[in-house]
Enzyme design. Sequence first.
Site, short mmCIF file in Angstrom:
data_model
loop_
_atom_site.label_atom_id
_atom_site.label_comp_id
_atom_site.label_asym_id
_atom_site.label_seq_id
_atom_site.Cartn_x
_atom_site.Cartn_y
_atom_site.Cartn_z
N GLU A 23 21.82 15.98 79.93
CA GLU A 23 20.82 17.01 79.83
C GLU A 23 19.89 16.34 78.38
O GLU A 23 20.53 16.50 77.82
CB GLU A 23 22.26 18.19 79.09
CG GLU A 23 21.63 19.85 79.67
CD GLU A 23 21.98 20.69 79.60
OE1 GLU A 23 21.77 22.28 80.61
OE2 GLU A 23 23.15 21.06 79.65
N ASP A 36 17.01 24.05 82.93
CA ASP A 36 17.47 24.86 84.04
C ASP A 36 16.51 26.28 83.05
O ASP A 36 15.79 26.00 82.47
CB ASP A 36 18.77 25.54 84.11
CG ASP A 36 19.31 25.77 83.03
OD1 ASP A 36 18.69 25.43 81.73
OD2 ASP A 36 20.78 25.67 83.53
N ASP A 67 15.91 27.42 78.83
CA ASP A 67 16.73 26.64 77.27
C ASP A 67 17.42 25.62 77.31
O ASP A 67 16.93 24.02 76.40
CB ASP A 67 18.30 27.86 77.77
CG ASP A 67 19.69 27.15 76.93
OD1 ASP A 67 19.30 26.98 75.58
OD2 ASP A 67 19.83 26.47 77.10
N TYR A 72 26.79 30.16 75.74
CA TYR A 72 26.40 29.90 74.14
C TYR A 72 27.90 30.84 74.03
O TYR A 72 27.47 32.14 72.92
CB TYR A 72 25.61 30.41 74.21
CG TYR A 72 24.69 29.24 74.68
CD1 TYR A 72 24.08 28.08 73.90
CD2 TYR A 72 23.42 29.10 75.70
CE1 TYR A 72 23.93 27.17 73.88
CE2 TYR A 72 22.94 28.04 75.89
CZ TYR A 72 23.09 26.87 75.59
OH TYR A 72 22.53 26.25 75.62
#
Length: 618
Positions: free
Chosen positions: A593, A239, A236, A389
């Site tokens: 990120e 990670d 994703d 999510y």
Amino acid sequence: MHLCAYFQITVAILINIHQSIAGCLNNHNYQFTNEWKTKDGWSTTAHIQANFDYQLQEGWELMMEFQEPLTEDIQTWVTSGLKGTSGKRKIILGAVSWNKILNPGSFRMSYIVSFKNRQHQNHLKCVEFCGVKVGGNSNICDQKPGGGSTTTTTTPATTTGRSTTSPPIVTKARTQSPKSCRPKYNYEEVLKKSLLFYEAQRSGILPKDQRVKWRHDSTSKDGIDVGLDLTGGYFDAGDYVKFGFPMAATITNLAWGMLEFKSGYTSSGQYKHGLAAIKWGTDYFIKCHPEAYRFIGQIGNGDLDHKYWGRPEDMRIKRPSYEINKMKPGSELAAETASALAATSMVFRDYGDSGYADVCLSHAKQLYDFAMRYRGNYHKAILDAAKFYKSYSGFKDELALASLWLYRATGQEKYRKNFLKEFERETLSQSPGEYSWDNKWYAVQILAKQMKIANKDYTANFKSLLQQPKKTVKGLFFVQKWGTLRHAANLAFLALLASKTEKNNKSFYVDFARGQIHYMLGDASRSYVVGFGKNPPKRPHHASSSCLTTGTCDWTQFKSPRPNPQILYGALVGGPGADDRYKDKREDFVKNEVTCDYNAGFQSAIAALVEFSQEGQC
């Protein structure tokens, strides 16, 4: 004598002088892009473009001669004859299945070559593009120079980021592309690097043509706990959980972008890589759908995964499989995956692979039926997903979007009726503040408008959103602090789609989109794309790229102030706050990120801008 061109480099002003040599036809342009140090030498990227106002028959050849032998096989995406070129100075490339006959226009080939010694721009000694015109019998390379066929060009070399040189000057109009223009940023380079980012995110057994060499096979036991082979798919973010819901949204956006802006991929030599990026996701979805009413929607536990920092190849933590089924439905997940597979079926049908298109469409139909028949929020079935999510917008937006995609892919009236009966009223009334992996209502509106579902103004709310005074001082359309650039890029992508159907508002949509993408590429005084442009991020919140090629990798690397040793080319970081402030700090996962869905709308917007620049819209 065959077509040949010689390039002499004047490095001080970054100009390639395309000289005319006796016997050379000179009907192409050349552009150096970039180079980088490798373990065994140097690698170089560049483009060759040949422009034709005639059609070439099947059997054309591209002959290249380099200053020194290649140390690896040349890499291109629009030709055959790549294997066995290592160790050679002269090579011959040919057509692939989909370009055996070249229609009038431009043939553009991006390529990567590797040498023992540094060659810089001056790596190419001779190029010969040959073929027979349709309706004729003489090879264009048999023509003599000086007989009205020669072209002399001055082509600027480009590096990453904004170019400061002039566009190519072509003295013979017959062989140039009359509409194309030179954009402010090198969109083609960005498109290529975004695709490299997706290769860096691959989970499972990597293919032989994997270009991101610091990644290796990983997570080969995914699905073993449920008796399935669930290798593949995408990690994703920085990670290693495979979250099915945002992954499906990613593939939907990538496939949609390739459908609408295909020439952006083909003209930049990225079409095959674009196909591979989509298929890496859909192959995994097909594995995850072993039964009509069962879908594996997540691999890996988020909390366990986030306690690990290191390479995925070294990871030994448990990776449980989570699913939706009749007893635990997940309409958002099933419907979004149906959209991704339906859109992908259209991409591969257009490519000519009807077999794979049929497989994708079959799974899309079953998943759509699953989503409609057994309704429920997916995060109530996959509780771990709720922490990361959760579907805040509910499942109606995904059901509406899937109805439209299934109708577009099949032409079957039942899908259109489902949309009109259950979802059209809400489609017309919805005006959320974002388009994201969670909220799809603006995508529904744009697609309904594209498909002319009814004579209604589906996109009025979308246009109203873009007109709101939400821009930062430097021009970023700010939605929220999490993934600020992702949100702006998603809206830019939808705006470029809207520009194709709303001709009266085209300039408004294109200007909005270009402004947002340019902010990310450098207009905000820096680049936010790793490995591209001025002062790009060097410390993305991304575990595997923070590791050296060998040795221990753990939380020491996470805390290190040094740049990531592996360059995560093409990754779009989260981005700055509402004050335009950003710090390149690995620990700041809000701003630094990277995720697969961050790049999806961004990449599709870039493909659109490539296409528009080819049409003279810069």
